[in-house]
Design an enzyme around this catalytic site. Structure first.
Site, mmCIF file in Angstrom:
data_model
loop_
_atom_site.group_PDB
_atom_site.id
_atom_site.type_symbol
_atom_site.label_atom_id
_atom_site.label_comp_id
_atom_site.label_asym_id
_atom_site.label_seq_id
_atom_site.Cartn_x
_atom_site.Cartn_y
_atom_site.Cartn_z
ATOM 1 C CB SER A 136 -13.787 6.118 5.947
ATOM 2 O OG SER A 136 -12.485 6.914 4.887
ATOM 3 C CE LYS B 172 -12.078 4.023 2.133
ATOM 4 N NZ LYS B 172 -11.449 5.529 2.955
ATOM 5 C CE LYS C 260 -14.015 3.673 10.590
ATOM 6 N NZ LYS C 260 -13.611 4.511 9.285
#
Length: 319
Positions: free
Chosen positions: A123, A198, A266
């Protein structure tokens, strides 16, 4: 005895320049898997058990042991892992990690054979993915961004949701790879689209976790039977995969990592940056991102993201 090799879908472009290339186009069975952590390790094992020949690499060599026990092989470097691969799967933490795996002297583009299909399960930032896809294509490789959702449980159960960006023909070529590790696999558009979806996924998951944490703190403050409350909430409109998987962790204060707060922090950074660049206003997302940042700043970064409960509880003086 090693599992039998299984044929994959023929690739849309010649995979090798030698005379045997047509055969290898039909039997695309050698997979290099880079990154054998909480998610990558069970995914690599599933691929091996599905009949593929998997060569794994991880910076911590001991993490390759489950793959070796399943009949796969361990490499001592990225270069060694990818040199004979038909497919390179990548599952590492962040954008710089993927860039290093692909573009470093020891990396994929310098050591794999042109025509290899690169599938990035990590990701990372959509803009980085688009740039890497262009660089890979210029070097003669094919590239899919295929981030996953489902956490450790989904990886172990081969039940991941996989959102895939890239060329439709490459998506079709990788079907057997995706089928070995995922349950819901969808081609969502060109390169970078998987990472964009995502980011949206991580926003929704984080928001659900934060609200679940607030609900549990609220219930405990009133002395409610929280086990019973969670059961009835799960049967109504409040029910969700997050509630099913994370409520017990919060009630038991057990936050062994399946997906770490550090990583979700993140991912929310990816979302908030991309949203700002596109002029998208996301006030709830901004608050959740700040809560996740606070949890990390308070030393909870290595906990499962359900450990966001601690940050919410501290705000109410219920540490």
């Amino acid at each position: 005895m090693a599992a039998p090799r299984r044929a994959l879908r023929a690739l849309s472009a010649p995979h090798r320049s030698d005379p045997a290339s047509s055969e290898r186009d039909t039997i695309m069975s050698t997979i290099a898997f880079i990154g054998l952590g909480i998610m990558g390790s069970p995914m690599a094992v599933h691929l091996q058990n599905a009949g593929h020949s998997v060569v794994g690499y991880n910076r911590t060599a001991a993490k390759a042991q489950p793959l070796v026990e399943a009949g796969g092989a361990a490499a001592s470097s990225v270069a060694e892992a990818v040199k004979a691969a038909d497919v390179v799967a990548v599952m590492v933490p962040d954008s710089p990690d993927v860039e290093g795996v692909l573009t470093g002297d020891d990396g994929v583009l310098a050591n794999a054979q042109p025509g290899t299909l690169v599938v990035d399960f990590s990701s990372i930032r959509p803009d980085v993915t688009i740039a890497l896809a262009e660089q890979a294509k210029a070097a003669g490789f094919r590239y899919l961004d295929a981030p996953v959702s489902g956490g450790e449980a989904g990886a172990k159960n081969a039940a991941l949701s996989i959102m895939v960006g890239g060329a439709a023909e490459d998506f079709a070529a990788a079907k057997d790879v995706f089928d070995a590790v995922g349950k819901t696999v969808v081609h969502v558009g060109p390169s970078g689209s998987g990472q964009t979806v995502k980011a949206a996924n991580q926003l929704i998951v984080a928001g659900n976790i934060a609200l679940l944490a607030e609900a549990v703190v609220f219930l405990e403050a009133f002395g409610v039977d929280t086990e019973a409350a969670v059961k009835v909430l799960g049967g109504g409109l409040a029910g969700s995969a997050v509630l099913n998987q994370k409520a017990e962790k919060m009630l038991g204060r057990e936050f062994a990592p399946g997906f770490r707060i550090d990583l979700h922090h993140k991912d929310l950074g990816i979302f908030t940056t991309a949203a700002r660049e596109q002029g998208v206003v996301a006030p709830v997302g901004a608050v959740v991102a700040q809560l996740m940042a606070a949890a990390r700043a308070e030393g909870d970064g290595s906990l499962d993201h359900s450990g966001l409960f601690n940050a919410v509880a501290r705000l109410s003086g219920r540490d």
